[in-house]
Design an enzyme around this catalytic site. Structure first.
Site, PDB file in Angstrom:
ATOM      1  N   GLY A 131       0.840  -1.197   0.000  1.00  0.00           N
ATOM      2  CA  GLY A 131       0.000   0.000   0.000  1.00  0.00           C
ATOM      3  C   GLY A 131       0.868   1.237   0.000  1.00  0.00           C
ATOM      4  O   GLY A 131       2.017   1.200   0.456  1.00  0.00           O
ATOM      5  N   HIS A 170      -4.437   1.679   7.484  1.00  0.00           N
ATOM      6  CA  HIS A 170      -3.074   2.205   7.548  1.00  0.00           C
ATOM      7  C   HIS A 170      -2.887   3.331   6.510  1.00  0.00           C
ATOM      8  O   HIS A 170      -2.350   4.390   6.824  1.00  0.00           O
ATOM      9  CB  HIS A 170      -2.099   1.038   7.303  1.00  0.00           C
ATOM     10  CG  HIS A 170      -0.650   1.400   7.227  1.00  0.00           C
ATOM     11  ND1 HIS A 170       0.290   0.823   8.059  1.00  0.00           N
ATOM     12  CD2 HIS A 170       0.044   2.238   6.407  1.00  0.00           C
ATOM     13  CE1 HIS A 170       1.497   1.316   7.756  1.00  0.00           C
ATOM     14  NE2 HIS A 170       1.367   2.170   6.753  1.00  0.00           N
ATOM     15  N   GLU A 171      -3.382   3.087   5.288  1.00  0.00           N
ATOM     16  CA  GLU A 171      -3.193   4.089   4.216  1.00  0.00           C
ATOM     17  C   GLU A 171      -4.049   5.331   4.456  1.00  0.00           C
ATOM     18  O   GLU A 171      -3.594   6.448   4.223  1.00  0.00           O
ATOM     19  CB  GLU A 171      -3.489   3.481   2.840  1.00  0.00           C
ATOM     20  CG  GLU A 171      -2.636   2.278   2.446  1.00  0.00           C
ATOM     21  CD  GLU A 171      -1.143   2.450   2.701  1.00  0.00           C
ATOM     22  OE1 GLU A 171      -0.628   3.578   2.613  1.00  0.00           O
ATOM     23  OE2 GLU A 171      -0.483   1.429   3.005  1.00  0.00           O
ATOM     24  N   GLN A 202       3.173   9.928   1.154  1.00  0.00           N
ATOM     25  CA  GLN A 202       4.471   9.228   1.176  1.00  0.00           C
ATOM     26  C   GLN A 202       5.335   9.534  -0.037  1.00  0.00           C
ATOM     27  O   GLN A 202       6.520   9.226  -0.035  1.00  0.00           O
ATOM     28  CB  GLN A 202       4.248   7.715   1.265  1.00  0.00           C
ATOM     29  CG  GLN A 202       3.644   7.282   2.588  1.00  0.00           C
ATOM     30  CD  GLN A 202       3.445   5.781   2.599  1.00  0.00           C
ATOM     31  OE1 GLN A 202       2.449   5.285   2.093  1.00  0.00           O
ATOM     32  NE2 GLN A 202       4.399   5.046   3.154  1.00  0.00           N
ATOM     33  N   HIS A 209      -2.430   7.577   6.847  1.00  0.00           N
ATOM     34  CA  HIS A 209      -1.394   8.420   6.231  1.00  0.00           C
ATOM     35  C   HIS A 209      -1.983   9.735   5.731  1.00  0.00           C
ATOM     36  O   HIS A 209      -1.383  10.793   5.870  1.00  0.00           O
ATOM     37  CB  HIS A 209      -0.766   7.708   5.023  1.00  0.00           C
ATOM     38  CG  HIS A 209       0.404   6.832   5.356  1.00  0.00           C
ATOM     39  ND1 HIS A 209       1.527   7.297   5.994  1.00  0.00           N
ATOM     40  CD2 HIS A 209       0.623   5.514   5.121  1.00  0.00           C
ATOM     41  CE1 HIS A 209       2.397   6.299   6.134  1.00  0.00           C
ATOM     42  NE2 HIS A 209       1.869   5.197   5.624  1.00  0.00           N
ATOM     43  N   CYS A 242       5.913  -0.165   7.202  1.00  0.00           N
ATOM     44  CA  CYS A 242       5.570   1.023   6.410  1.00  0.00           C
ATOM     45  C   CYS A 242       6.777   1.409   5.565  1.00  0.00           C
ATOM     46  O   CYS A 242       7.901   1.409   6.061  1.00  0.00           O
ATOM     47  CB  CYS A 242       5.204   2.157   7.361  1.00  0.00           C
ATOM     48  SG  CYS A 242       4.765   3.678   6.504  1.00  0.00           S
ATOM     49  N   LEU A 243       6.530   1.723   4.293  1.00  0.00           N
ATOM     50  CA  LEU A 243       7.637   2.096   3.406  1.00  0.00           C
ATOM     51  C   LEU A 243       8.333   3.373   3.868  1.00  0.00           C
ATOM     52  O   LEU A 243       9.480   3.608   3.518  1.00  0.00           O
ATOM     53  CB  LEU A 243       7.129   2.264   1.966  1.00  0.00           C
ATOM     54  CG  LEU A 243       6.611   0.992   1.292  1.00  0.00           C
ATOM     55  CD1 LEU A 243       6.027   1.305  -0.072  1.00  0.00           C
ATOM     56  CD2 LEU A 243       7.712  -0.055   1.177  1.00  0.00           C
TER      57      LEU A 243
HETATM   58 ZN    ZN Z   1       2.691   3.315   5.650  1.00  0.00          ZN
END
Ligand code: ZN
Length: 176
Positions: free
Chosen positions: A51, A141-142, A56, A145, A99-100
């Site tokens: 995701g 989660h997304e 991000q 963000h 998380c990226l």
């Molecule tokens: Zn994330």
């Protein structure tokens, strides 16, 4: 010959302040937005991740991409514009998240086990998605963000501080 190539976007890492900002809703689905979503998908697959939210990659717009399909399954890319949680179950579930933007760190997060999300598609249609399991955790989660919230905000302050300190150190060392 025309060579198409989709750019891989730069993923912002903590403590980049853009990760703490609230993304703005979109009023129209333009070609530019569709192209951003394609680039986001490409960036997510390249990372690889399941995701990615627009914050991000430094874009404060309410856009997310996800693909929670298992390795043996066909890809299932989901693009959402202005996603909104319209139902969350009372029942909670624990899942390990990463998380990226917080590379190399994972932690158990407790979230509602089922959610229903209303969103706009790239064709500007309103759709709803009923999610459970990994997909439910991923979409929450997304969407977090887009509100400037990170998964580490759902864990203890102590664990959060340890993770964030380690990531900062890693980034400093990589910059040397
Ligand atoms: Zn994330």
């Amino acid at each position: 010959m025309i060579k198409y190539f989709m750019p891989i976007l730069e993923i912002k890492l903590v403590p980049d302040p853009i990760l703490r900002k609230r993304a703005a809703p979109l009023e129209m689905v333009t070609e530019e937005i569709k192209s951003i979503l394609n680039d986001m998908a490409e960036t997510m697959y390249d990372a690889p991740g399941i995701g990615l939210a627009a914050n991000q990659v430094g874009i404060l717009k309410r856009l997310i991409v996800m693909d929670c399909s298992k390795e043996e399954e066909d890809p299932n890319l989901i693009k959402m514009i202005n996603p909104e949680i319209v139902y969350s179950s009372e029942e909670k579930e624990e899942l390990e998240e990463g998380c990226l933007s917080i590379p190399d760190h994972k932690s158990i997060v407790i979230r509602p086990s089922k959610v229903t999300v209303k969103f706009l598609t790239v064709d500007c249609k309103t759709e709803t998605l009923e999610a459970e399991g990994l997909l439910a955790a991923c979409v929450q989660h997304e969407i977090d963000h887009l509100n400037g919230v990170l998964f580490v905000d759902h864990i203890s302050r102590l664990k959060r501080d340890i993770i964030l300190r380690k990531v900062k150190k890693q980034i400093r060392e990589n910059d040397k």
